[in-house]
Each structure stands twice: as C-alpha cells, then as structure tokens.
Motif scaffolding. Sequence first.
Motif, mmCIF file in Angstrom:
data_model
loop_
_atom_site.group_PDB
_atom_site.id
_atom_site.type_symbol
_atom_site.label_atom_id
_atom_site.label_comp_id
_atom_site.label_asym_id
_atom_site.label_seq_id
_atom_site.Cartn_x
_atom_site.Cartn_y
_atom_site.Cartn_z
ATOM 1 N N MET A 149 0.840 -1.181 0.000
ATOM 2 C CA MET A 149 0.000 0.000 0.000
ATOM 3 C C MET A 149 0.891 1.253 0.000
ATOM 4 O O MET A 149 1.901 1.317 0.678
ATOM 5 C CB MET A 149 -0.902 -0.014 1.217
ATOM 6 C CG MET A 149 -1.780 1.194 1.329
ATOM 7 S SD MET A 149 -3.032 0.940 2.594
ATOM 8 C CE MET A 149 -4.337 1.850 1.862
ATOM 9 N N ALA A 150 0.490 2.242 -0.755
ATOM 10 C CA ALA A 150 1.257 3.475 -0.885
ATOM 11 C C ALA A 150 1.075 4.366 0.344
ATOM 12 O O ALA A 150 0.001 4.418 0.938
ATOM 13 C CB ALA A 150 0.821 4.226 -2.132
ATOM 14 N N ASP A 151 2.129 5.063 0.703
ATOM 15 C CA ASP A 151 2.111 6.028 1.801
ATOM 16 C C ASP A 151 1.880 7.404 1.178
ATOM 17 O O ASP A 151 2.771 7.958 0.514
ATOM 18 C CB ASP A 151 3.438 5.963 2.547
ATOM 19 C CG ASP A 151 3.519 6.939 3.708
ATOM 20 O OD1 ASP A 151 2.776 7.945 3.730
ATOM 21 O OD2 ASP A 151 4.339 6.693 4.598
ATOM 22 N N GLU A 152 0.688 7.959 1.398
ATOM 23 C CA GLU A 152 0.328 9.234 0.796
ATOM 24 C C GLU A 152 1.292 10.350 1.177
ATOM 25 O O GLU A 152 1.688 11.168 0.334
ATOM 26 C CB GLU A 152 -1.098 9.611 1.193
ATOM 27 C CG GLU A 152 -1.553 10.918 0.595
ATOM 28 C CD GLU A 152 -2.948 11.313 1.027
ATOM 29 O OE1 GLU A 152 -3.190 12.531 1.112
ATOM 30 O OE2 GLU A 152 -3.793 10.427 1.276
ATOM 31 N N ALA A 153 1.704 10.390 2.435
ATOM 32 C CA ALA A 153 2.627 11.441 2.888
ATOM 33 C C ALA A 153 3.970 11.333 2.168
ATOM 34 O O ALA A 153 4.570 12.350 1.803
ATOM 35 C CB ALA A 153 2.819 11.356 4.406
ATOM 36 N N GLU A 154 4.431 10.104 1.944
ATOM 37 C CA GLU A 154 5.693 9.899 1.227
ATOM 38 C C GLU A 154 5.577 10.375 -0.217
ATOM 39 O O GLU A 154 6.468 11.053 -0.746
ATOM 40 C CB GLU A 154 6.077 8.421 1.283
ATOM 41 C CG GLU A 154 7.388 8.112 0.609
ATOM 42 C CD GLU A 154 7.766 6.632 0.672
ATOM 43 O OE1 GLU A 154 8.906 6.341 0.315
ATOM 44 O OE2 GLU A 154 6.932 5.791 1.074
ATOM 45 N N LEU A 155 4.469 10.022 -0.878
ATOM 46 C CA LEU A 155 4.258 10.467 -2.265
ATOM 47 C C LEU A 155 4.147 11.985 -2.339
ATOM 48 O O LEU A 155 4.714 12.616 -3.234
ATOM 49 C CB LEU A 155 3.012 9.822 -2.857
ATOM 50 C CG LEU A 155 3.158 8.373 -3.261
ATOM 51 C CD1 LEU A 155 1.819 7.799 -3.693
ATOM 52 C CD2 LEU A 155 4.184 8.215 -4.364
ATOM 53 N N GLU A 172 7.390 6.822 -6.161
ATOM 54 C CA GLU A 172 7.206 5.450 -5.683
ATOM 55 C C GLU A 172 6.956 5.416 -4.186
ATOM 56 O O GLU A 172 7.598 6.143 -3.428
ATOM 57 C CB GLU A 172 8.454 4.609 -5.977
ATOM 58 C CG GLU A 172 8.739 4.463 -7.452
ATOM 59 C CD GLU A 172 9.976 3.647 -7.733
ATOM 60 O OE1 GLU A 172 9.840 2.625 -8.422
ATOM 61 O OE2 GLU A 172 11.060 4.030 -7.245
ATOM 62 N N SER A 173 6.027 4.542 -3.820
ATOM 63 C CA SER A 173 5.759 4.266 -2.412
ATOM 64 C C SER A 173 4.968 2.971 -2.341
ATOM 65 O O SER A 173 3.932 2.839 -3.003
ATOM 66 C CB SER A 173 4.961 5.401 -1.769
ATOM 67 O OG SER A 173 4.646 5.057 -0.433
ATOM 68 N N GLY A 174 5.450 2.029 -1.553
ATOM 69 C CA GLY A 174 4.754 0.747 -1.439
ATOM 70 C C GLY A 174 4.586 0.115 -2.805
ATOM 71 O O GLY A 174 5.544 -0.014 -3.561
ATOM 72 N N ASP A 175 3.354 -0.220 -3.166
ATOM 73 C CA ASP A 175 3.085 -0.839 -4.458
ATOM 74 C C ASP A 175 2.767 0.189 -5.545
ATOM 75 O O ASP A 175 2.432 -0.164 -6.667
ATOM 76 C CB ASP A 175 1.963 -1.873 -4.341
ATOM 77 C CG ASP A 175 0.655 -1.278 -3.847
ATOM 78 O OD1 ASP A 175 0.628 -0.097 -3.469
ATOM 79 O OD2 ASP A 175 -0.350 -2.016 -3.827
ATOM 80 N N PHE A 176 2.885 1.468 -5.221
ATOM 81 C CA PHE A 176 2.626 2.538 -6.192
ATOM 82 C C PHE A 176 3.926 2.942 -6.857
ATOM 83 O O PHE A 176 4.930 3.190 -6.188
ATOM 84 C CB PHE A 176 2.019 3.759 -5.483
ATOM 85 C CG PHE A 176 1.746 4.912 -6.406
ATOM 86 C CD1 PHE A 176 0.518 5.031 -7.026
ATOM 87 C CD2 PHE A 176 2.705 5.875 -6.654
ATOM 88 C CE1 PHE A 176 0.248 6.094 -7.877
ATOM 89 C CE2 PHE A 176 2.460 6.938 -7.502
ATOM 90 C CZ PHE A 176 1.225 7.044 -8.118
ATOM 91 N N SER A 177 3.921 3.001 -8.175
ATOM 92 C CA SER A 177 5.067 3.483 -8.939
ATOM 93 C C SER A 177 4.554 4.093 -10.233
ATOM 94 O O SER A 177 3.850 3.431 -11.002
ATOM 95 C CB SER A 177 6.030 2.335 -9.240
ATOM 96 O OG SER A 177 7.120 2.802 -9.992
ATOM 97 N N MET A 178 4.898 5.362 -10.461
ATOM 98 C CA MET A 178 4.399 6.049 -11.637
ATOM 99 C C MET A 178 5.380 7.149 -12.029
ATOM 100 O O MET A 178 5.888 7.868 -11.164
ATOM 101 C CB MET A 178 3.024 6.644 -11.311
ATOM 102 C CG MET A 178 2.234 7.116 -12.491
ATOM 103 S SD MET A 178 0.555 7.680 -12.018
ATOM 104 C CE MET A 178 -0.243 6.115 -11.678
ATOM 105 N N THR A 179 5.655 7.279 -13.317
ATOM 106 C CA THR A 179 6.495 8.377 -13.786
ATOM 107 C C THR A 179 5.647 9.648 -13.885
ATOM 108 O O THR A 179 4.411 9.589 -13.857
ATOM 109 C CB THR A 179 7.100 8.088 -15.173
ATOM 110 O OG1 THR A 179 6.038 8.004 -16.122
ATOM 111 C CG2 THR A 179 7.931 6.808 -15.165
ATOM 112 N N ALA A 180 6.315 10.770 -14.020
ATOM 113 C CA ALA A 180 5.607 12.032 -14.199
ATOM 114 C C ALA A 180 4.745 11.985 -15.459
ATOM 115 O O ALA A 180 3.623 12.500 -15.472
ATOM 116 C CB ALA A 180 6.597 13.194 -14.265
#
Length: 83
Positions: free
Chosen positions: A1-7, A41-49
Amino acid sequence: MADEAELREQMIDAFENADYPVSGPMDLVPALPDGPSTRFESGDFSMTAMELNTKTAGGDFPYEDVDSLVDDLIAELKAADEL
C-alpha cells in the motif's frame, strides 16, 4: 500500500522548483530531476511524471504554488483508485 505522505513529499520535491505560476503540465517538466521519466514510488505505487499526467485530468491550471498542485494530484489519484 502506498504512503500518501511519502508520495506528497516526493511530488513537492520534484515540482517545487518550477517557475510558478504554472499554466500547464509542460511548465513543470524543466523542474523535474529526470524530466518526464521522474518516478514517484511508495509501497506498491510506482508512476512516472508522464504516467501521472495521463492518469489524472491534469489538474486545474494555472497553479500559483506547489502545494495546491500536489493537493490536486493526490486527490485525482485517489479518485481514479490509483492510491
């Protein structure tokens, strides 16, 4: 799960050096450390600009500051079930 604060922190770091106000996504590219290939990137979230631009409505330009831009991007990612 992605950490919103980190993103949020990664996005602020990436977009804060843009020349505000910005009138569109292309105004943000020069500020990105790796251009459109800058990855969030954070947890299972990974996306380029570039992917971020295609997965969101692109925001409500113009933006006067980085915080309002990042707030909208996070909200759009949540609405699209990306976060």
